[in-house]
Write a protein that holds these residues in place. Structure first.
Motif, short mmCIF file in Angstrom:
data_model
loop_
_atom_site.label_atom_id
_atom_site.label_comp_id
_atom_site.label_asym_id
_atom_site.label_seq_id
_atom_site.Cartn_x
_atom_site.Cartn_y
_atom_site.Cartn_z
N ASP A 278 9.99 -13.01 2.09
CA ASP A 278 10.53 -12.28 3.23
C ASP A 278 10.15 -12.89 4.57
O ASP A 278 10.60 -12.44 5.62
N GLN B 197 6.29 -11.05 -2.98
CA GLN B 197 7.57 -10.96 -2.30
C GLN B 197 7.45 -11.22 -0.80
O GLN B 197 8.38 -11.75 -0.17
N GLU B 198 6.31 -10.88 -0.21
CA GLU B 198 6.13 -11.03 1.24
C GLU B 198 6.36 -12.47 1.70
O GLU B 198 6.86 -12.69 2.81
#
Length: 225
Positions: free
Chosen positions: A75, A71-72
């Motif tokens: 983001d 997910q990073e």
């Protein structure tokens, strides 16, 4: 995140960008791509040592693919590109949502890439998470082991990006087809985990022998951090 939120058209352009990175920016040798079935659902299960393994694998595949990515990256300031590329975000604290999305994509006959070790490390497959086995049992898709070598070498930090024209390797193994029809859920999962773990580990060893490129050794001084 839902399966309908994944752009099916994303890999059609992003794989070409990956190909340029592989073969123009870096010098990537792709071995045995014919082991990837030309149609139908396929799980590509790769070892993981370097930060560029995801885009490298994406560009080295002969078919469009949706790769499970932490997910990073989504983001980050370039996260919108990951979304447009049709990749699958995963919260590493709980991967259930990502696996559910990946399952749907496989049921549509697509290619899904996964790094079963869960994070960058030595890439020797000493630890394999259950998600890849769950996908295989749930969908019946063959698992094609992939070995990525050269993206991080001994002495490089885990965030290391190889220099332009670095020689890198992506090696595909023969598909691992699982026969779980006569087993219960737990038995099927156990069988799948054993077969996939052993198959991937053996494939990495074969790839090292084939290419002459070994896995990185992280020192006690934190060079691998």
């Amino acid at each position: 995140m839902r399966a309908e939120d994944i752009y099916r058209w994303g890999p059609s352009w992003s794989r070409r960008v990956g190909w340029v990175l592989d073969h123009v920016w870096w010098n990537t040798v792709v071995h045995d791509a014919e082991n990837v079935p030309a149609s139908g659902p396929v799980i590509i299960a790769s070892n993981h040592t370097g930060i560029i393994d995801g885009p490298l694998l994406h560009g080295a595949l002969p078919r469009d693919s949706h790769i499970i990515v932490k997910q990073e990256f989504f983001d980050s300031p370039i996260g919108f590109l990951m979304t447009w590329a049709g990749q699958i975000p995963v919260d590493r604290r709980s991967g259930r949502a990502a696996l559910t999305v990946a399952r749907q994509l496989l049921l549509e006959g697509r290619v899904v890439g996964i790094f079963p070790e869960g994070t960058r490390g030595r890439g020797d497959l000493t630890s394999v998470r259950a998600g890849v086995a769950w996908l295989a049992v749930q969908t019946g898709a063959p698992v094609v082991p992939a070995a990525i070598l050269g993206t991080r070498r001994t002495g490089n930090k885990r965030g290391h990006v190889p220099w332009p024209r670095s020689r890198l390797h992506v090696v595909y193994g023969e598909p691992i087809n699982l026969d779980t029809a006569d087993r219960t859920g737990r038995q099927a999962m156990a069988t799948a985990m054993t077969a996939i773990g052993a198959g991937m580990k053996a494939h990495v060893e074969h790839a090292i022998e084939l290419t002459g490129v070994d896995l990185p050794v992280d020192s006690e001084l934190g060079l691998g951090e």
